[in-house]
Design a protein around this motif. Sequence first.
Motif, PDB file in Angstrom:
ATOM      1  N   PHE A   5      30.333  34.584  52.885  1.00 23.48           N
ATOM      2  CA  PHE A   5      31.241  35.328  52.099  1.00 23.48           C
ATOM      3  C   PHE A   5      31.423  36.888  52.802  1.00 23.48           C
ATOM      4  O   PHE A   5      30.712  37.290  53.488  1.00 23.48           O
ATOM      5  CB  PHE A   5      30.813  35.630  50.820  1.00 23.48           C
ATOM      6  N   THR A   6      32.591  37.119  52.662  1.00 19.65           N
ATOM      7  CA  THR A   6      32.937  38.618  53.181  1.00 19.65           C
ATOM      8  C   THR A   6      32.181  39.629  52.627  1.00 19.65           C
ATOM      9  O   THR A   6      32.042  39.409  51.141  1.00 19.65           O
ATOM     10  CB  THR A   6      34.572  38.513  53.603  1.00 19.65           C
ATOM     11  N   ASP A   7      32.536  40.784  53.096  1.00 17.47           N
ATOM     12  CA  ASP A   7      31.766  41.972  52.304  1.00 17.47           C
ATOM     13  C   ASP A   7      32.926  42.030  51.035  1.00 17.47           C
ATOM     14  O   ASP A   7      32.327  42.683  49.993  1.00 17.47           O
ATOM     15  CB  ASP A   7      31.975  43.106  53.130  1.00 17.47           C
ATOM     16  N   GLU A   8      34.281  41.902  51.300  1.00 15.06           N
ATOM     17  CA  GLU A   8      34.946  42.002  50.240  1.00 15.06           C
ATOM     18  C   GLU A   8      34.862  41.019  49.120  1.00 15.06           C
ATOM     19  O   GLU A   8      34.811  41.465  47.926  1.00 15.06           O
ATOM     20  CB  GLU A   8      36.353  41.974  50.708  1.00 15.06           C
ATOM     21  N   ASP A   9      34.750  39.887  49.524  1.00 16.72           N
ATOM     22  CA  ASP A   9      34.312  38.774  48.285  1.00 16.72           C
ATOM     23  C   ASP A   9      33.114  39.214  47.500  1.00 16.72           C
ATOM     24  O   ASP A   9      33.072  38.934  46.617  1.00 16.72           O
ATOM     25  CB  ASP A   9      33.885  37.536  49.115  1.00 16.72           C
ATOM     26  N   LEU A  10      31.867  39.635  48.375  1.00 15.23           N
ATOM     27  CA  LEU A  10      30.650  39.918  47.728  1.00 15.23           C
ATOM     28  C   LEU A  10      30.950  41.107  46.735  1.00 15.23           C
ATOM     29  O   LEU A  10      30.001  41.546  45.826  1.00 15.23           O
ATOM     30  CB  LEU A  10      29.699  40.309  48.531  1.00 15.23           C
ATOM     31  N   LYS A  11      31.959  42.028  46.621  1.00 14.45           N
ATOM     32  CA  LYS A  11      32.041  43.128  45.728  1.00 14.45           C
ATOM     33  C   LYS A  11      32.419  42.311  44.286  1.00 14.45           C
ATOM     34  O   LYS A  11      32.269  43.010  43.360  1.00 14.45           O
ATOM     35  CB  LYS A  11      33.199  43.903  46.073  1.00 14.45           C
ATOM     36  N   ARG A  16      29.113  37.192  44.097  1.00 15.25           N
ATOM     37  CA  ARG A  16      27.742  37.534  44.326  1.00 15.25           C
ATOM     38  C   ARG A  16      26.826  36.659  43.579  1.00 15.25           C
ATOM     39  O   ARG A  16      25.548  36.189  44.082  1.00 15.25           O
ATOM     40  CB  ARG A  16      27.311  39.038  43.827  1.00 15.25           C
ATOM     41  N   GLU A  17      26.984  36.214  42.414  1.00  7.94           N
ATOM     42  CA  GLU A  17      26.320  35.317  41.581  1.00  7.94           C
ATOM     43  C   GLU A  17      26.409  33.929  42.383  1.00  7.94           C
ATOM     44  O   GLU A  17      24.969  33.314  42.656  1.00  7.94           O
ATOM     45  CB  GLU A  17      26.548  35.256  40.270  1.00  7.94           C
ATOM     46  N   ALA A  18      27.309  33.537  42.849  1.00  2.76           N
ATOM     47  CA  ALA A  18      27.436  32.220  43.440  1.00  2.76           C
ATOM     48  C   ALA A  18      26.615  32.226  44.734  1.00  2.76           C
ATOM     49  O   ALA A  18      25.961  31.245  45.261  1.00  2.76           O
ATOM     50  CB  ALA A  18      28.873  31.832  43.615  1.00  2.76           C
TER      51      ALA A  18
END
Length: 415
Positions: A5-11, A16-18
């Motif tokens: 995941f990208t940093d943008e995704d993890l926002k 984040r939970e996945a």
Amino acid sequence: MQTHFTDEDLKKPHIREADRVLRSCVHCGFCNATCPTYQLLGDERDGPRGRIYLMKEMLEGPEDDTQVTEETRLHLDRCLTCLNCETTCPSGVEYHKLVNIGRAEIERRVPRSLPERTLRYGLRKALVEPRRFKALLKLGQTFRPLVPGALRDKMPPTPVDAGARPESNRHARQMLILEGCVQPGLSPNTNAATARVLDRLGIGLTPAPEAGCCGAIDFHLNAQDEGRERIRANIDAWWPHIEKEGGAGVEAIVQTASGCGAFVKEYGEMLADDPDYAHKAERINELAKDLVEVLRDEDLATLEVKERRRLAFHCPCTLQHAQKLGGAVEQVLGRLGFALTPVQDAHLCCGSAGTYSVTQPELATQLRNNKLDNLEAGNPEVIVTANIGCQTHLAGANRTPVRHWIEIVDEALTP
């Protein structure tokens, strides 16, 4: 498991939970050994490990990923969410959290056909409102030959008498009870029998008629936002009975349907990001108890049993895998002197799984027949269970009678 995941995704909170859940999986495949759909179909994509890979690829991929198709959704739809995989998993993968995220995401990315949307919308609207469901049930019983087979099999042929409930306010000990949505129509005696048995133990059930469906049906059908609204409505209905002045609130919220119980115990998780309800939802988690959790802590010697029938107990997935209460009902029935027949493969799902038996009828029927063969092997007089979905699904085969276990206990007690 590696994720990308990208940093943008993890926002995004759901990504984040996945990511957290995915990273706990070690690819071992133990989950497939106890997955009912994998056992029937033998397709990796119809087992937990394969579904985890499908969800990982979908969540990591671009919004317009052409590899995410109706076929991907089919494999997620075929999941019973029985959580047998979580019981088996040596790494503690919280599969149910991931599948909730995956189903919501694919619902957004791959819209369903009009007939599928209509069926799911109709199920939600028909099932979640008790008065509406009772009216539709009565209509269906009147015109029974015209009702589709999958639904007709789940209907009792005639209205069921609930019997009288004792006065609720004559005991110092008070508990709430979740009446449920379909159970008051399909098996109204279940909650009435619960009230009578608890009354003998010095416990009254405080009514909270404003509380309705627990919200699980909405989640089963990928309508999570609507489900959360039902959760909030139930909390609002229960809260005055919990936070009474002087601290004399109810000591528990009882669920007689293990599917509802498993879901209510996740209220805190469902509303963890809601600043207005997070604290209240956690309090609900603390108070929520399946009926067997109440009875196993009471002095059952005060209950005089006049008749002990030979029973086979079907332990619902929501009781043994979600609530980790496998063996609890059997223990209570044993303390009361009932004879229980052995059941092979008791860990496997019966195929009910909420609305699964309607949306996936072929798989559900195979699972039901396998389950009944195992339950009937010991020649029980009655099959008992702890969830209205399992009860109606198994009873729909018209083989051995199927009841809620508390009804049998209630009937067996001396007047």
